[in-house]
Write a protein that holds these residues in place. Sequence first.
Motif, PDB file in Angstrom:
ATOM      1  N   TYR A  34       0.867  -1.175   0.000  1.00 19.76           N
ATOM      2  CA  TYR A  34       0.000   0.000   0.000  1.00 19.76           C
ATOM      3  C   TYR A  34       0.900   1.220   0.000  1.00 19.76           C
ATOM      4  CZ  TYR A  34      -3.165   3.615   1.682  1.00 19.76           C
ATOM      5  OH  TYR A  34      -3.885   4.772   1.807  1.00 19.76           O
ATOM      6  N   HIS A  35       0.620   2.169  -0.891  1.00 22.57           N
ATOM      7  CA  HIS A  35       1.422   3.385  -0.976  1.00 22.57           C
ATOM      8  C   HIS A  35       0.473   4.574  -1.017  1.00 22.57           C
ATOM      9  CE1 HIS A  35       4.964   5.792  -1.910  1.00 22.57           C
ATOM     10  NE2 HIS A  35       4.189   6.456  -2.753  1.00 22.57           N
ATOM     11  N   THR A  36       0.763   5.587  -0.217  1.00 25.43           N
ATOM     12  CA  THR A  36      -0.067   6.788  -0.201  1.00 25.43           C
ATOM     13  C   THR A  36       0.817   8.019  -0.170  1.00 25.43           C
ATOM     14  OG1 THR A  36      -1.878   7.931   0.923  1.00 25.43           O
ATOM     15  CG2 THR A  36      -0.337   6.776   2.325  1.00 25.43           C
ATOM     16  N   ASN A  37       0.325   9.052  -0.841  1.00 27.82           N
ATOM     17  CA  ASN A  37       1.002  10.340  -0.871  1.00 27.82           C
ATOM     18  C   ASN A  37      -0.097  11.401  -0.911  1.00 27.82           C
ATOM     19  OD1 ASN A  37       2.547  12.596  -1.261  1.00 27.82           O
ATOM     20  ND2 ASN A  37       3.666  11.793  -3.015  1.00 27.82           N
ATOM     21  N   GLY A  38      -0.278  12.115   0.182  1.00 29.32           N
ATOM     22  CA  GLY A  38      -1.360  13.096   0.254  1.00 29.32           C
ATOM     23  C   GLY A  38      -2.710  12.396   0.269  1.00 29.32           C
ATOM     24  N   SER A  39      -3.586  12.792  -0.641  1.00 29.11           N
ATOM     25  CA  SER A  39      -4.919  12.186  -0.674  1.00 29.11           C
ATOM     26  C   SER A  39      -5.022  11.047  -1.686  1.00 29.11           C
ATOM     27  CB  SER A  39      -5.971  13.251  -1.005  1.00 29.11           C
ATOM     28  OG  SER A  39      -5.701  13.793  -2.289  1.00 29.11           O
ATOM     29  N   ALA A  40      -3.920  10.677  -2.326  1.00 30.50           N
ATOM     30  CA  ALA A  40      -3.923   9.581  -3.301  1.00 30.50           C
ATOM     31  C   ALA A  40      -3.256   8.360  -2.699  1.00 30.50           C
ATOM     32  CB  ALA A  40      -3.194  10.004  -4.569  1.00 30.50           C
ATOM     33  N   GLY A  41      -3.756   7.176  -3.032  1.00 28.90           N
ATOM     34  CA  GLY A  41      -3.171   5.949  -2.524  1.00 28.90           C
ATOM     35  C   GLY A  41      -3.529   4.778  -3.411  1.00 28.90           C
ATOM     36  N   GLY A  42      -2.821   3.686  -3.210  1.00 23.97           N
ATOM     37  CA  GLY A  42      -3.109   2.490  -3.999  1.00 23.97           C
ATOM     38  C   GLY A  42      -2.663   1.236  -3.276  1.00 23.97           C
ATOM     39  N   LEU A  43      -3.323   0.137  -3.608  1.00 26.08           N
ATOM     40  CA  LEU A  43      -3.043  -1.167  -3.005  1.00 26.08           C
ATOM     41  C   LEU A  43      -2.929  -2.181  -4.131  1.00 26.08           C
ATOM     42  CD1 LEU A  43      -3.053  -2.831  -0.247  1.00 26.08           C
ATOM     43  CD2 LEU A  43      -5.431  -3.306  -0.807  1.00 26.08           C
TER      44      LEU A  43
END
Length: 61
Positions: A34-43
Amino acid sequence: MGKSDERFEKVYTQGVLTITEIWVDKTTGVNYIYHTNGSAGGLTPLLDRDGKAVVSTIYNS
């Protein structure tokens, strides 16, 4: 639902504002990144060098 009843367990975390985590599905053993940066993320499933999902051994206690 208690902590031991939860299906996913976070096994790794890195970062503060930009966060990368590895989660393990305690039923199947499949690892997810799982990676997130600010209000964006992905799994997505974590893959080995052959493109196969990384699977951890599950110990039922």
